[in-house]
Enzyme design. Sequence first.
Site, mmCIF file in Angstrom:
data_model
loop_
_atom_site.group_PDB
_atom_site.id
_atom_site.type_symbol
_atom_site.label_atom_id
_atom_site.label_comp_id
_atom_site.label_asym_id
_atom_site.label_seq_id
_atom_site.Cartn_x
_atom_site.Cartn_y
_atom_site.Cartn_z
ATOM 1 N N CYS A 141 9.915 6.604 1.484
ATOM 2 C CA CYS A 141 9.762 6.624 -0.083
ATOM 3 C C CYS A 141 9.517 8.148 -0.598
ATOM 4 O O CYS A 141 8.482 8.872 0.203
ATOM 5 C CB CYS A 141 8.659 5.738 -0.617
ATOM 6 S SG CYS A 141 8.675 5.704 -2.256
ATOM 7 N N CYS A 187 1.980 8.059 -3.616
ATOM 8 C CA CYS A 187 0.995 7.234 -3.714
ATOM 9 C C CYS A 187 -0.079 7.470 -2.536
ATOM 10 O O CYS A 187 0.332 7.357 -1.358
ATOM 11 C CB CYS A 187 1.563 5.826 -3.720
ATOM 12 S SG CYS A 187 2.681 5.539 -4.905
ATOM 13 N N CYS A 211 -0.465 4.999 0.507
ATOM 14 C CA CYS A 211 0.617 4.323 1.053
ATOM 15 C C CYS A 211 1.404 4.844 2.273
ATOM 16 O O CYS A 211 1.946 6.066 2.317
ATOM 17 C CB CYS A 211 1.808 4.145 -0.195
ATOM 18 S SG CYS A 211 3.070 3.318 0.664
ATOM 19 N N CYS A 251 8.225 -13.050 -1.410
ATOM 20 C CA CYS A 251 8.318 -11.632 -2.356
ATOM 21 C C CYS A 251 8.985 -10.532 -1.488
ATOM 22 O O CYS A 251 8.735 -10.178 -0.246
ATOM 23 C CB CYS A 251 6.828 -11.188 -2.546
ATOM 24 S SG CYS A 251 6.826 -9.724 -3.459
ATOM 25 N N CYS A 275 10.038 -13.558 -5.562
ATOM 26 C CA CYS A 275 9.424 -12.126 -6.220
ATOM 27 C C CYS A 275 10.008 -10.925 -5.555
ATOM 28 O O CYS A 275 10.646 -11.132 -4.419
ATOM 29 C CB CYS A 275 7.922 -12.293 -6.066
ATOM 30 S SG CYS A 275 7.075 -11.022 -6.475
ATOM 31 N N CYS A 324 3.770 -9.788 -12.239
ATOM 32 C CA CYS A 324 2.729 -9.886 -11.236
ATOM 33 C C CYS A 324 2.144 -8.375 -11.055
ATOM 34 O O CYS A 324 3.058 -7.374 -10.790
ATOM 35 C CB CYS A 324 3.344 -10.034 -9.954
ATOM 36 S SG CYS A 324 2.435 -9.967 -8.527
ATOM 37 N N ARG A 371 -4.824 -12.935 -6.993
ATOM 38 C CA ARG A 371 -4.473 -13.190 -5.494
ATOM 39 C C ARG A 371 -5.243 -12.111 -4.998
ATOM 40 O O ARG A 371 -5.180 -10.665 -5.068
ATOM 41 C CB ARG A 371 -2.739 -12.591 -5.547
ATOM 42 C CG ARG A 371 -2.509 -12.643 -4.059
ATOM 43 C CD ARG A 371 -1.010 -12.462 -3.951
ATOM 44 N NE ARG A 371 -0.280 -13.509 -4.622
ATOM 45 C CZ ARG A 371 0.776 -13.444 -5.330
ATOM 46 N NH1 ARG A 371 1.164 -12.184 -5.601
ATOM 47 N NH2 ARG A 371 1.508 -14.256 -5.833
HETATM 48 N N1 SAM Z 1 7.614 0.821 -4.029
HETATM 49 C C1 SAM Z 1 7.206 -0.104 -4.889
HETATM 50 C C2 SAM Z 1 6.282 0.277 -5.988
HETATM 51 O O1 SAM Z 1 5.472 1.124 -5.557
HETATM 52 O O2 SAM Z 1 6.287 -0.181 -7.070
HETATM 53 C C3 SAM Z 1 7.000 -1.487 -4.229
HETATM 54 C C4 SAM Z 1 6.142 -1.462 -3.199
HETATM 55 S S1 SAM Z 1 4.447 -0.916 -3.078
HETATM 56 C C5 SAM Z 1 4.048 -0.742 -1.591
HETATM 57 C C6 SAM Z 1 3.604 -2.315 -3.610
HETATM 58 C C7 SAM Z 1 2.000 -1.906 -3.933
HETATM 59 O O3 SAM Z 1 1.422 -2.314 -2.773
HETATM 60 C C8 SAM Z 1 1.401 -0.654 -4.546
HETATM 61 O O4 SAM Z 1 1.730 -0.721 -5.846
HETATM 62 C C9 SAM Z 1 0.184 -0.797 -4.080
HETATM 63 O O5 SAM Z 1 -0.625 -1.493 -5.287
HETATM 64 C C10 SAM Z 1 0.148 -1.795 -2.962
HETATM 65 N N2 SAM Z 1 -0.348 -1.123 -1.597
HETATM 66 C C11 SAM Z 1 0.660 -0.278 -0.951
HETATM 67 N N3 SAM Z 1 -0.250 0.237 -0.115
HETATM 68 C C12 SAM Z 1 -1.526 -0.225 0.122
HETATM 69 C C13 SAM Z 1 -2.421 -0.039 0.894
HETATM 70 N N4 SAM Z 1 -2.530 0.816 1.900
HETATM 71 N N5 SAM Z 1 -3.603 -0.760 0.423
HETATM 72 C C14 SAM Z 1 -3.649 -1.586 -0.459
HETATM 73 N N6 SAM Z 1 -2.540 -1.803 -1.409
HETATM 74 C C15 SAM Z 1 -1.384 -1.104 -1.075
HETATM 75 C C1 DTB Z 2 0.606 -6.192 -3.807
HETATM 76 O O1 DTB Z 2 -0.133 -5.987 -4.847
HETATM 77 N N1 DTB Z 2 0.193 -5.955 -2.602
HETATM 78 C C2 DTB Z 2 1.403 -6.103 -1.730
HETATM 79 C C3 DTB Z 2 2.402 -6.537 -2.431
HETATM 80 N N2 DTB Z 2 1.902 -6.344 -4.001
HETATM 81 C C4 DTB Z 2 3.683 -5.997 -2.636
HETATM 82 C C5 DTB Z 2 1.396 -5.181 -0.825
HETATM 83 C C6 DTB Z 2 0.264 -4.704 0.088
HETATM 84 C C7 DTB Z 2 0.610 -3.570 1.068
HETATM 85 C C8 DTB Z 2 -0.352 -3.208 2.037
HETATM 86 C C9 DTB Z 2 0.097 -2.256 3.063
HETATM 87 C C10 DTB Z 2 1.420 -2.316 3.449
HETATM 88 O O2 DTB Z 2 1.451 -3.549 4.327
HETATM 89 O O3 DTB Z 2 2.106 -1.385 3.756
HETATM 90 FE FE1 SF4 Z 3 6.728 4.420 -2.394
HETATM 91 FE FE2 SF4 Z 3 4.579 3.228 -1.346
HETATM 92 FE FE3 SF4 Z 3 4.398 4.467 -3.706
HETATM 93 FE FE4 SF4 Z 3 5.618 2.091 -3.525
HETATM 94 S S1 SF4 Z 3 3.522 2.566 -3.322
HETATM 95 S S2 SF4 Z 3 6.330 3.931 -4.616
HETATM 96 S S3 SF4 Z 3 6.733 2.489 -1.238
HETATM 97 S S4 SF4 Z 3 4.954 5.502 -1.986
#
Ligand code: SAM
Ligand code: DTB
Ligand code: SF4
Length: 335
Positions: free
Chosen positions: A75, A79, A82, A119, A150, A210, A282
């Site tokens: 990506c 973030c 992430c 989802c 979702c 959500c 959730r």
């Molecule tokens: N790329 C899209 C976005 O960012 O909207 C969708 C997937 S993204 C991984 C969805 C959500 O997962 C993020 O907004 C964040 O709140 C959560 N998330 C991602 N990595 C995480 C982590 N290491 N711990 C907790 N929540 C996480």
């Molecule tokens: C949300 O709030 N938590 C989920 C879902 N929406 C997409 C994702 C959590 C991701 C945790 C880190 C990972 O597994 O990569």
């Molecule tokens: Fe990309 Fe992760 Fe940010 Fe979603 S949360 S936009 S997958 S870097």
Amino acid sequence: MLETTQAAIINTDALKRQSACASRADAKWSVAEIEALFELPFSDLIYRAQKVHRENFDPNAVQVSTLLSIKTGGCSEDCGYCPQAARYHTDVENEPLMALDDVLAAAKAAKDSGASRFCMGAAWRSPKQKDLEPVLKMIAEVKAMGLETCATLGMLKDGQAQQLKEAGLDYYNHNLDTAPEFYGEVITTRTYQDRLDTLDSVREADINVCCGGIIGMGESRTQRAGLIAQLANMKQPPESVPINLLTQVEGTPLHGTDALDPFEFVRTIAVARITMPQSHVRLSAGRESMGEAVQALCFIAGANSIFYGEKLLTTGNPDVEADNALFDKLKIRKV
Ligand code: SAM
Ligand code: DTB
Ligand code: SF4
């Protein structure tokens, strides 16, 4: 003329902002009021949350959703939490969009294990039209299997939410992640307003929202209250509010952040329940590290939804046997 056009643009922007977020005057909750909830003695807070929970929901039912990462890694965003951001060196490999049949096989397995919602998550900043087309097909077919659908695909452009709705999408997940005041410490490649705009288009397309965030990223309690205020003060609060505990992944900037006290996490759940009485709250990422007792406290505090299945997107989650055993002990029904 230029001035009139600019004024019109500014007015449209102002209107847009109000449509996602209640204006100050009609804000239902001030940050100070939410902070005061956080400050309550633990038992008093949990008692209030349980009361609100029981007035609005069956206290012994928990909704279960299974997640699948349909497009993993690579990506372009930054973030800080992430593991899927291309710029951080984590163990996550960049994979192409999954094939339809593989997604359907995972959806069937989720349904067979008792999930009611499926989802699909993609590591995109925003879906390109050529990427959206196959996802629309996935949504239609998962829906046809009798599951709620979702998706979480990043920011949406004009018309994309409508296409998702037409394909049969029930929920769109797009998180605010944290308070506006802390946001810039975590993400710089998209703004808070970008997120509010996407949430607006989801609402306008009549898809359930959500939207939640992550706790334990080094934010202050006031900032946790600030995130909850943003969500609770929306004209229509999200139907589903994921509260994630930061899962620290090696290679991401937030790896090494001081761990959050579990009671503070439970308090955040309770405060979300009180301020958003009709939303599903959730208990999301972080359950694997919590143990049964903290999870049980979260359910008592008003959490009534979980991610179910041994994987979240790229990180672990309790396996279904462990979740079913916990639900049996607590006499919780999966819905
Ligand atoms: N790329 C899209 C976005 O960012 O909207 C969708 C997937 S993204 C991984 C969805 C959500 O997962 C993020 O907004 C964040 O709140 C959560 N998330 C991602 N990595 C995480 C982590 N290491 N711990 C907790 N929540 C996480
Ligand atoms: C949300 O709030 N938590 C989920 C879902 N929406 C997409 C994702 C959590 C991701 C945790 C880190 C990972 O597994 O990569
Ligand atoms: Fe990309 Fe992760 Fe940010 Fe979603 S949360 S936009 S997958 S870097």
